[in-house]
Write a protein that holds these residues in place. Structure first.
Motif, mmCIF file in Angstrom:
data_model
loop_
_atom_site.group_PDB
_atom_site.id
_atom_site.type_symbol
_atom_site.label_atom_id
_atom_site.label_comp_id
_atom_site.label_asym_id
_atom_site.label_seq_id
_atom_site.Cartn_x
_atom_site.Cartn_y
_atom_site.Cartn_z
ATOM 1 N N ALA A 114 -13.616 66.720 64.915
ATOM 2 C CA ALA A 114 -13.505 67.317 63.583
ATOM 3 C C ALA A 114 -12.128 67.028 62.984
ATOM 4 C CB ALA A 114 -13.759 68.815 63.656
ATOM 5 N N ALA A 157 -18.852 71.866 59.660
ATOM 6 C CA ALA A 157 -17.483 72.260 59.972
ATOM 7 C C ALA A 157 -16.480 71.463 59.157
ATOM 8 C CB ALA A 157 -17.216 72.060 61.460
ATOM 9 N N VAL A 158 -16.775 70.195 58.962
ATOM 10 C CA VAL A 158 -15.771 69.298 58.395
ATOM 11 C C VAL A 158 -15.748 69.345 56.867
ATOM 12 C CG1 VAL A 158 -15.236 66.863 58.079
ATOM 13 C CG2 VAL A 158 -15.657 67.744 60.351
ATOM 14 N N GLU A 175 -11.880 63.463 61.865
ATOM 15 C CA GLU A 175 -12.706 63.240 60.683
ATOM 16 C C GLU A 175 -12.031 63.835 59.454
ATOM 17 O OE1 GLU A 175 -14.724 60.989 60.701
ATOM 18 O OE2 GLU A 175 -15.920 61.506 58.967
ATOM 19 N N ILE A 176 -11.443 65.014 59.604
ATOM 20 C CA ILE A 176 -10.741 65.628 58.483
ATOM 21 C C ILE A 176 -9.557 64.755 58.080
ATOM 22 C CG2 ILE A 176 -9.310 67.596 57.805
ATOM 23 C CD1 ILE A 176 -11.140 69.319 59.590
ATOM 24 N N ALA A 227 -20.910 62.018 55.735
ATOM 25 C CA ALA A 227 -20.779 62.847 56.937
ATOM 26 C C ALA A 227 -21.997 62.714 57.843
ATOM 27 C CB ALA A 227 -20.570 64.314 56.553
ATOM 28 N N LEU A 256 -21.227 69.207 62.760
ATOM 29 C CA LEU A 256 -19.995 68.512 62.403
ATOM 30 C C LEU A 256 -19.817 68.490 60.892
ATOM 31 C CD1 LEU A 256 -17.817 67.233 64.056
ATOM 32 C CD2 LEU A 256 -18.917 65.033 63.749
ATOM 33 N N GLN A 309 -12.620 69.972 54.308
ATOM 34 C CA GLN A 309 -12.133 68.852 53.510
ATOM 35 C C GLN A 309 -12.124 69.197 52.034
ATOM 36 O OE1 GLN A 309 -14.767 65.729 54.885
ATOM 37 N NE2 GLN A 309 -13.069 64.834 56.003
ATOM 38 N N PHE A 315 -15.362 68.698 70.355
ATOM 39 C CA PHE A 315 -15.811 68.921 68.977
ATOM 40 C C PHE A 315 -14.606 69.053 68.049
ATOM 41 C CE2 PHE A 315 -17.089 71.674 65.482
ATOM 42 C CZ PHE A 315 -18.251 71.053 65.066
#
Lengths: 291, 422, 281
Positions: free
Chosen positions: C152, C67-68, C155-156, C216, C64, C72, C148
């Motif tokens: 994501a 990816a995030v 979260e973004i 994160a 995560l 960002q 997922f």
């Protein structure tokens, strides 16, 4: 030029506007830029808008499918909270704690940020890690020993006690943000001021301080929202002086949907008002502001 | 530094003024129950307002609740006057930290509950406060898909599976709902309903062949279960939204559906398996911490909470039923009427197989629940082989039982010493 | 004041403060991780790392973050450059983009669950547009990829603003003369971004990245709201040990593992984005 340049800074392989300065490329760039801004605004606002729809809907509508895309302005969920005993004093506590957190984290944090950016000293690395450690360890685990300490010293159930804990959470932000901004100010600037007869302190006041106002603002925003949204320590360390967040958010998870949304919405509003009030200080005095 | 001192001084000045304004001799009722905001509010306005002293009712998630309580114990100074929580929370505590409430001259009407409240000691560690149970509920539109000849008040697991399958087919998507979310009470379904109904036990029969059958049946049911169930913790939401038509959950977690649309839903007993109709109570209690600031007030509040009028007011506020003998009035909210009738049907059924709450596990209660939750996640979600998983989880279960020495509880046959896993 | 003592005087308040309110409780908690009863042991670490969910939650947390955070970073850089070049409505746009800052992670989870759930806004929209004929169950164990993606996205949405604010404050300090000079020499905007903005922004980038990466690894509330039981993460397991299993030794061990990972990544970032004393090019 500035508009067109944005299109090019998107890391897509696309024609360089300066290489082919035809007007259509330029307007295409401008179009891309404007639509990018609009799109990103929508990306942020739409979920908030959904929250608002659910807040201003009757319980039946919140649970229905398909969902409406316009609020029906049913104030039922909001009035429920309006009748909640102690909402106002909880709001006052939240503001008080957030305010103290803000002031303390900046007053304590900013000098350290300056030291980190301007001096080489022994233990600097360790010091920086210590600062970061505070953010890498979960507060709910630390809450027990902190609560014991607070009960013993009488800090328990006071706004100051909670603000001290929240300051611990906000300090890494204030130290590191001020550090990065001090580092962005050439030391020559300060040195020039010294040669012009300023002491270190007056040089700092007259030259550096105005420059890092945006950093102070950013730190203040972080301190405020960190304190505002923190639930766990607030729930454990305040009883009679409950903050609004502990008051609402703690129990939101288990509440019926329409109250979840309304409670969430009520919490968001004051934080947004605060950010709105300070947003313009985020821009530095000389870099952008002179343009 | 001096600036800091000034600010800190000013801040503490403000803090003290505020504390001065707010300071009252309220009794702090520190609870994990009646957690939803409108239930807490009802506790304050309808239940506790009638007490002589002012009561500050604060309901928290169990994490914050426990942290605060432990901190007061460690600091040897407290503001909590009364603790409210589930049996499982109290059984994990050190008996010395709770005041004996057996000498108040009152107790619940159920001998079983009073025994449970001793948590293996010879003193009442907590006072039984209110009770609930788990039931099933369905959207009335789903009743047409009941398999032929099935009586909704005496369903078997096979009939339930057939019903869920019919509903699945009719709707084109699975419509059974199960609280398997992070806060869902799924472990209680396995411990109090599925296992007793199929194996007539929980611990002894954990890895038996009957248990394998039970999990196979649950797998069948899962085929017709809304796959979003892993996010569901309060089935009233899915009943209301129509994401699920037939659900299993705690009575108070279904209340909103019945209160909002009483004519749209029915409540009915949990299904029966080869070993009877397993079911399990939920018991909440109130206890006085040894650090209470005012012992007399705390004891008075315990007495007040057990008065028949208070118990009925509590029922209205929280959907938890009285633990003392009371005449229930006729004008109770629809949720209470529906749940009460369904629970009565379970316990009055010919094949009733009542289970007890896990006892004697102490602070291993959470680990005990995790054995069942892990089995669920591995067997159902990760689709691992049932026999392998059960044998694997069995070793953990044996460790827990041996470490705590907890004797068997119903429906397991009584044991000498630690309950054996057979 | 003496330049050798001054830095220590400046960091004294923070150090004292953190010693009392962080280090002291931290040491007490950390001690629990290494003890069961009275003696020193690694038993807690063995227990948590051999639990079958540990590798899964470790993988989920790292995936995560991987990816995030880069998305960002890119997004916040893009937004920061966009907003600084704006002539009209700069305040308003920046304000809108920082709105998610004011939203707690619990509330953010709530909002995004309302979007992705079966009877949620996304299904309403897709249904209305005729893309699907009946609501899709996005957040189910059958589609782990979608779960997922949903986490994501949430979260973004929630946490990009943290980096944005730091970068906007930092970008404002870059003297515009650099850009003017570069323009005179005919540097393209992309080149100016690469050669001026990025290097000059290094201190702020470093800070933004470090803070974001640490946060994160502590992700929990949004994951719990959207992933339910399907997506275990390290922090969720830590809380489970502390509050469900009442095993504070194991919880402390988990927290120390998260801490170690955070420190590891922090050191890497600090190394890669080293900031010279003062700023110079």
């Amino acid at each position: 030029m500035s508009q067109a340049s944005m299109a090019a800074s998107v890391p897509d392989p696309q024609p360089d506007p300066d290489a082919t300065p035809a007007t259509n490329t330029r307007s295409a760039g401008r179009f891309l830029y404007v639509s990018g801004v609009v799109l990103l605004c929508a990306w942020v606002i739409v979920p908030i808008y959904f929250l608002m729809i659910n807040t201003l809907s009757s319980p039946e509508t919140v649970n229905s499918f398909p969902k409406p895309f316009f609020p029906e302005f049913d104030l039922g969920s909001l009035t429920f909270f309006a009748g909640f005993a102690g909402m106002l004093s909880a709001l006052k506590n939240s503001v008080l704690v957030a305010g103290m957190t803000m002031v303390m984290s900046i007053v304590i944090g900013a000098p350290a940020g300056y030291a980190l950016s301007r001096f080489e000293f022994r233990g600097k690395g360790t010091f920086r890690l210590l600062i970061l450690l505070t953010r890498a360890f979960p507060l709910p685990l630390l809450a027990l020993p902190l609560a014991v300490m607070f009960i013993r010293t009488g800090l328990d159930d006071t706004a100051l006690g909670l603000a001290l804990v929240h300051t611990t959470l906000a300090i890494p932000f204030s130290v590191l943000i001020t550090f990065s901004l001090f580092s962005g100010i050439p030391i020559e600037l300060e040195e020039a001021a010294w040669t012009l007869g300023c002491t270190r302190l007056t040089a700092f006041q007259k030259v550096v301080l105005p420059l890092i106002l945006p950093g102070i603002t950013a730190s203040a925003i972080f301190a405020f929202v960190i304190s505002w949204n923190e639930v766990f320590a607030a729930a454990v360390l305040t009883i009679e002086n409950r903050t609004l967040t502990a008051f609402l958010l703690q129990n939101l998870d288990t509440s019926p949907l329409h109250l979840k949304f309304a409670g969430g919405f009520i919490l968001v509003v004051p934080a947004l008002i605060f950010i709105f009030a300070v947003r313009k200080y985020l821009f530095a005095m000389w870099g952008i502001a002179n343009r | 530094m001096t600036l800091f001192h000034k600010i800190a001084g000013a801040a503490s000045g403000i803090a003290i003024t505020c504390a001065g304004v707010a300071a009252q001799a309220d009794i702090l009722f520190w609870s994990t129950q009646a957690n939803p905001v409108e239930e807490s509010q009802a506790m304050r306005e309808q239940v506790l307002a009638g007490f002589d002293d002012a009561v500050d009712y604060q309901s928290n998630e169990v994490g914050a609740w426990l942290t605060r309580f432990n901190a007061e114990l460690q600091a040897n100074s407290g503001s909590i006057g009364l603790l409210g929580a589930l049996h499982g929370n109290f059984s994990a505590m050190n008996p010395d930290d709770l005041v004996d409430v057996g000498d108040l001259g009152m107790m619940s009407a159920s001998g079983t509950f009073n025994d449970l409240a001793k948590i293996g000691t010879d003193q009442m560690q907590y006072m039984p406060w209110m009770q609930a149970s788990y039931i099933m509920a369905a959207n009335k539109d789903a009743l047409q898909y009941l398999p032929e000849g099935a009586d909704i008040d005496a369903l078997s697991y096979d009939e339930l599976i057939a019903w869920a399958a019919n509903a699945h087919e009719a709707a084109g998507e699975p419509k059974f709902g199960f609280p398997a979310g992070p806060k869902g009470l799924k472990h209680r379904f396995f411990q109090g309903y599925l296992y007793p109904s199929y194996t007539n036990g929980v611990v002894r029969t954990f890895a038996s062949d009957e248990a394998v059958t039970a999990w196979e049946k649950f797998r069948e049911l899962w085929e017709h279960t809304n796959p979003g169930s892993t996010n569901f913790s309060f089935m009233q939401e899915q009943l209301l939204s129509g994401d699920a038509w037939i659900v299993f959950d705690h009575t108070s977690r279904l209340a909103q559906a019945f209160n909002e649309r009483p004519d749209d839903f029915v409540a009915f007993p949990a299904p029966a398996g080869p070993a009877g109709r397993g079911f399990m109570p939920v018991l909440a209690g109130i206890a006085i911490p040894r650090t209470t600031p005012d012992m007399e007030a705390s004891k008075a509040l315990v007495e007040y909470m057990l008065k028949p009028e208070t118990q009925i007011a509590t029922l209205r506020a929280t959907n938890f039923f009285p633990v003392v003998d009371v005449e229930l009035p006729g004008d109770l909210p629809p949720s209470v009427q529906a749940a009460g009738a369904a629970v009565a049907k379970i316990s009055g059924s010919a094949d009733a197989n009542p289970g007890l709450l896990p006892a004697g596990l102490g602070e291993k209660g959470g680990d005990f629940n995790r054995v069942f939750v892990d089995a669920f996640e591995r067997i159902i979600l990760a689709r691992q082989d049932i026999r392998t998983v059960l044998d694997d989880q069995k070793t953990t279960l044996i460790e827990i039982m041996n470490e705590t020495g907890a004797p068997c509880w119903a429906p397991d046959a009584p044991s000498e010493g630690a309950c054996p896993v057979e | 004041m003496n330049a050798r003592i001054l830095p220590y005087v400046l960091i004294l308040p923070v150090t004292l403060f953190l010693c009392v309110f962080f280090l002291y409780p931290f040491v007490l908690v950390a001690k629990q991780a290494f003890s069961t009863g009275a003696c020193f042991t690694m038993e807690n670490f063995r227990e948590v790392t051999t639990y079958w969910k540990f590798p899964i939650s470790m993988r989920n947390t790292l995936l995560l973050a991987a990816a995030v955070v880069p998305i960002q970073l890119a997004l916040s850089l893009l937004m920061a450059t966009m907003v600084t070049r704006m002539q009209k409505g700069r305040d308003l746009v920046l304000y809108i983009w920082t709105i998610p800052l004011g939203i707690s992670d619990l509330a953010a989870g709530l909002i995004w669950l309302a979007i992705f759930e079966q009877s949620g806004f996304l299904n309403t929209m897709m249904n209305g547009l005729g893309v699907v004929d009946k609501p899709v169950n996005f957040l189910s164990y059958q589609h782990p990829g979608v779960v997922f993606l949903a986490i994501a996205l949430a979260e973004i949405w929630r946490a990009t603003a943290i980096m944005l604010v730091i970068l906007v404050a930092g970008i404002g300090l870059i003297p515009k003369e650099y850009y003017e000079a570069a323009e005179v020499f005919g540097a393209s905007p992309w080149k100016r971004f690469l050669r001026i903005t990025l290097p000059m922004l290094r201190p702020s980038l470093q800070t933004a990245l470090v803070l974001r990466v640490i946060l994160a690894f502590e992700i929990f509330a949004v994951v719990a709201a959207l992933g339910g039981t399907l997506f275990p993460v390290l922090m969720g397991e830590t809380y489970a040990y502390q509050f469900d299993l009442l095993n504070s030794g194991a919880a402390a061990a988990m927290a120390l593992i998260i801490l170690a990972i955070s420190i590891g990544f922090t050191l890497i970032i600090l190394r890669v984005l080293r900031v010279p004393k003062g700023a110079s090019i």
